[in-house]
Structure formats: C-alpha cells, structure tokens
Design an enzyme around this catalytic site. Structure first.
Site, short mmCIF file in Angstrom:
data_model
loop_
_atom_site.label_atom_id
_atom_site.label_comp_id
_atom_site.label_asym_id
_atom_site.label_seq_id
_atom_site.Cartn_x
_atom_site.Cartn_y
_atom_site.Cartn_z
N GLY A 1 0.80 -1.22 0.00
CA GLY A 1 0.00 0.00 0.00
C GLY A 1 0.83 1.27 0.00
N SER A 2 0.34 2.27 0.69
CA SER A 2 0.95 3.60 0.62
C SER A 2 2.30 3.71 1.31
CB SER A 2 -0.01 4.65 1.19
OG SER A 2 -1.16 4.76 0.38
#
Length: 572
Positions: A290-291
């Site tokens: 993810g981020s």
C-alpha cells in the site's frame, strides 16, 4: 511272627545277598548316564542364557535397531543481546520397548494407554508384536509420565536419557529462534541456521560436546521482543484481524532488535507450527504494502533530481493514461506540492512522480532499494517478492502507490532504514553487528540530501495540524515520523474495498533516527461500530504502543523540550 516273615524274606531272590547286589549294579549302570545327560542339558541351557545375558549387557543399545548417536547430540544455548536464554538443552527420558520380551502386547498397550491416552493404538500394537529387538514408543516424556510408566511394571519397557530443546520464552520469539526435530536437529529459524553453519557436521562426528559449544548470541533484545509480541497479540483481538506483526530495526546497523508475527506457535509444543496461517508474515509472507511504498516513490523523485520539495503536480483531476484512471481516496482536487502529495497520500501525485522519473528509472530504483529481490539474512524463512514480468506504464503507475508488486514487510522496513540513515542499504541481520561492520557491506542507494528530505517528510506527516496520516501514531516525548499504508486485498480476482492489509512504518527520534519500526494488521475490522479500519486507526496505534513501551529500554529517553522545535532540512 517277625521271625516267620524274616525267614520268608531271606528265602526269596531279594533276600539273598548275591541277587540284591546284582540288581544294584544293573540299576546304577543305567542311572549314571541319564544323570550325566540331564546335567549336560541343564548346563547347556545355563551357558546359552548366560552367554545371551553377557551379550546384551555388552551391546550398545545405539547399535543396530537402537537410536543413532546424534539423537543425544548437544546444541549451543541461544541467547539474546543481553545474555538472556532463548533456547537451551535439557535432559529428558524417552520410552522404548524390546518386543521380544513383551509377554502380552494387549495388556502392555492397555496399561500404557492409561498414561499416554493419545498414543496411536494400532501403530503401537504392531510395534509390540513385531518381535524386534528395539522400538521407540514415545520420545521426550515428562518426569511424571516416566514415573507413571515405571510404576506399570511392564517387562520389556525401558527409558533412555536424551537431550530436549527447551524455549523459556515459549512463543515470544518462536519465528526467530525456530524449531528442532525429535533428534535435536534444527529445522527452522535460527536453529536451522546454526546447523547449516557447521553444527550438524560436528554432531555427526561426535564433536558437539556441551563444554565445547559457546552460546550463540542474537541481536534480539528479549525485553523489546516481549513488548512487540504482547502488542501484536492484543492488536489481533482489538481489531478482529486474521494476523498482526511488527519489527524493530536498528537504523544504524541493520540489526533486528525484535520481530514477531501472530498467530504463531509454542516451540515447546509445536503441534500446529506448520499450519498455513502461522507463518512468519514479516519475512515469509509477501504483500502489496500500500501507501508505505509511496516513501520510495517520493524518495525516487527527489533522488532523481527531477523534483524537489518545491515541485508541484496537478491533482485537480484523475490521472488518465490509455484506458486507465488513477483517483485519490480523499482527493484535494487541486495542485499539490510534493510534501502535500506525501502527507495527503495522493495516488494521483505518486503516479505523476513515477511518470516524471520514467518506467525504466522507476523499476531500477525499486530494485536498488532491495524491494524486489529475495532478501539475504540468517533467517531461512524468507519469501521471494513478486513483480510484473514485463513492466508497462500501468504497472509503474500502480506500483507508485503500492499496488501491483508484492514484497515482505521486513524488506519494506529495511528499505526505510536506508531512507532514514543517510542513504545506506544494509542486509538485515539477527546477529550482533557494529556500525562499522554494517557500513562495510552496505550500499549507498540515495544521497544524504534525499535522506534528510525524507526524514523531514516523515516528521511532517506526523505533525498535528498538517493533516498528515501519521498523527495518530505520535508518542509524547519522542519525535517520530512515519507513513501509513492501507492496501486493498485481492478477493476473487478483484480489489476489495472491505478487505485490507494495513501497515505503518516510521522512525524515531526523527532528528537522527536510531530505530525503524514497521507494524502490520491483516484484514482488520473496525475497533468500534461506525469507525473506519484504515491503517491510521490500527497499524498506527500499534506502532505508537511499541515505541512508548520499548524506547526507554532501548536507551532513547523522552525529551518533551523537543516537541516545539522545528526540524530543519535543506530544500536545495
């Protein structure tokens, strides 16, 4: 009357002296050979039994059907960086049988089952009826089990003293320390690593003597390891997740100070250790992170020289290329500066950063950071990351915000260490290592300036009032910085908005990072009805709790005077 009978007796053949003497000679001549024959038979049987008993007494039970000598081979203690014991050998009794001496196998197994109710009845019965000279029935008994079996008084049962591995901390460091098999051979974790470094050869040659085996020291701090294990265990319940984990790395040396993943297992009773949901997710599981990957996307843009902290990207509308469209989760719908791209976690902005660097430059940088190659470390359980076989623009754009490639959480943390420590990528180690030794084998992957700027962005993301996603991970008295990562998981071939893999990675003290911590929560549910389940609400607080409890033990004391001082960074 008496005289009458005497005369009659003396008149018979028996009564004559000559006849009686002849009968005695005939009887004696027949009895002597019989007696000698009987004595010879008994002497022969006695000699055979005596010979057998002497043979059995002189025979080493390890020869032939008995256990090999390596069964009782010693292993060195495994200790943490402070000398606390993580694994050691203890003496234990193992039960064997000599089936040739078993009189009634049915009775023997019925009695044994009263002490060992979980014994395999059919298998044990077949062993007892086999007529073999030696069979194992149960290895590594408890003292009570041994005592109770002795009291059964079953002929043909015996005990042998062996070495058993004992782990004082139970499951606390299970995935790191690993396991041995019933023969005291390492089969996973550091236990296997020790064997591969030569212990197995020493055992085979009979040279693994306890007095000659020095303790094997790890970089793990058992106190911090306990905190990490305790916090992720609580998080598993609090967030109704299927798994949780965390790692603490020394940012100066690359040493693993603590690492745990739950569900795990008890190495003292590892009956469920091979269940698939009990793998070490930190090093043996790969995930779309993810981020947290935006840390590397932004660092790439800065290190390339094509962008700086004053650069801007247009995030006022979705980023379209070909048939693909990138949107923001909570879009600002305006032009964003590079720091805003980072703290608002803009997918659109990250896509623009990757596009500016270019596809080949992007792929090269991700490999340079060690995120897509199999990690080198002492732990055998290390997964190989995955990436597209052929990178296309769509892959570069999605990988820019953490989708489309999978790596391990430990590798992600190792990459962040390089971004925080001045730009040096170090292979993680579970063994003690000095700063100088770490730098000798380290590779510079980003410049000092890029590292300074990433520390600034990490701190900015955790500063209240900026709108950064890391504000819930702050710890009073400690200047931390970090990045959240909420990744949608693929379910039935499509990304699901309700099934997530959450992560938080950060460093402290952010002015001069000493440690990097990464936490994960797999498929969390809202802690309370109506709440969200994004990383800032679960992986972030998990990160915060670990630092709050472990920082003083690591020698990092709180300083509340630093709370108001700005972090200076060059923006050239």
């Amino acid at each position: 009357m008496i005289g009458k009978w005497r005369k009659r007796f003396e008149g018979t053949a028996l009564g004559s002296g000559i006849v009686v003497d002849g009968e005695r000679k005939a009887f004696g001549s027949r009895a002597r050979p019989r007696l000698m024959m009987t004595m010879a038979v008994f002497l022969g049987l006695y000699a055979a039994l005596s010979g057998r008993m002497i043979h059995l007494a002189m025979t080493d039970p390890e020869v032939g059907a008995g256990p090999a000598s390596r069964v009782t081979a010693s292993r060195p203690d495994i200790i943490d960086r402070n000398g606390e014991v993580l694994a050691t050998d203890i003496k234990t009794a193992s039960l064997f049988a000599e089936p040739r001496r078993i009189v009634d196998a049915d009775e023997a197994i019925e009695k044994l089952a009263t002490i060992l109710p979980d014994i395999n009845y059919e298998q044990t019965y077949n062993k007892l009826k086999s007529g073999a000279g030696f069979v194992w029935l149960r290895r590594q008994l408890t003292p009570k089990q041994q005592s109770d079996i002795m009291n059964l008084g079953v002929p043909g049962f015996g005990f042998r003293t062996e070495k058993r591995r004992f782990y004082p901390g139970g499951s606390t460091a299970a995935h790191i320390v690993g396991l041995v098999n019933v023969d005291n051979q390492g089969i996973s974790g550091i236990e296997k690593y020790i064997d591969d470094q030569g212990l197995a050869d020493l055992q085979a040659s009979g040279l693994a003597q306890p007095k000659d085996l020095a303790p094997f020291q790890l970089s793990i701090d058992l106190r911090v390891q306990h905190i990490v294990h305790d916090e992720i265990t609580q998080a598993l319940t609090r967030y109704h997740a299927i798994a949780a984990g965390a790692v603490v790395l020394n940012a100066k040396t690359g040493e693993v100070v603590a690492m745990a993943s739950v569900p795990d297992f008890d190495p003292n009773n590892p009956f469920n250790a091979h269940e698939k949901d009990r793998l070490n997710r930190m090093s043996a599981g790969t995930y779309e992170m993810g981020s947290t990957i935006k840390s590397f996307t932004t660092a790439m843009a800065l290190d390339s020289g094509k962008m700086n902290l004053n650069s801007t990207v247009d995030a006022s509308k979705p980023f379209r290329f070909g048939n693909q469209t990138i949107r923001d989760f909570h879009g600002k719908n305006r032009v964003l500066t590079l720091p805003e791209v980072f703290i608002f976690s803009s997918n659109i902005g990250s896509g623009h950063e990757a596009d500016i660097v270019g596809l080949e430059g992007h792929r090269e940088f991700i490999h340079r950071m060690g995120l897509l190659d199999r990690m080198k470390t002492e732990l055998p359980e290390v997964a190989r990351p995955t990436e597209p076989k052929v990178w296309k623009k769509v892959h570069s754009m999605t990988i820019a915000f953490g989708h489309g490639m999978s790596t391990t959480p430990l590798q992600t943390a190792v990459g962040v260490v390089a971004l925080m420590n001045g730009g040096f990528l170090m292979n993680p180690t579970f063994l003690p290592r000095t700063r100088d030794a770490a730098l000798e084998s380290a590779t510079r992957v980003v410049s000092q300036q890029t590292s300074d700027e990433m520390r600034y962005l990490y701190k900015l993301n955790a500063t209240k009032g900026t709108g950064g996603s890391a504000t819930r991970a702050t710890v009073p008295g400690y200047r931390i910085g970090g990045k959240t990562g909420t990744a949608e998981k693929v379910v039935h071939g499509r990304y699901s908005k309700d099934v997530r893999f959450n992560a938080f990675v950060g460093a402290f003290p952010i002015d001069d990072p000493q440690y990097v911590v990464l936490s994960i929560v797999d498929e969390p549910k809202p802690e309370k009805p109506g709440q969200a389940a994004t990383a800032g609400l679960n992986a972030g607080p998990l990160f915060s709790n670990i630092i709050r409890r472990s920082a003083p033990l690591l020698g990092v004391q709180p300083d509340f005077r630093l709370e108001e001082k700005p972090l200076l960074v060059s923006s050239q």
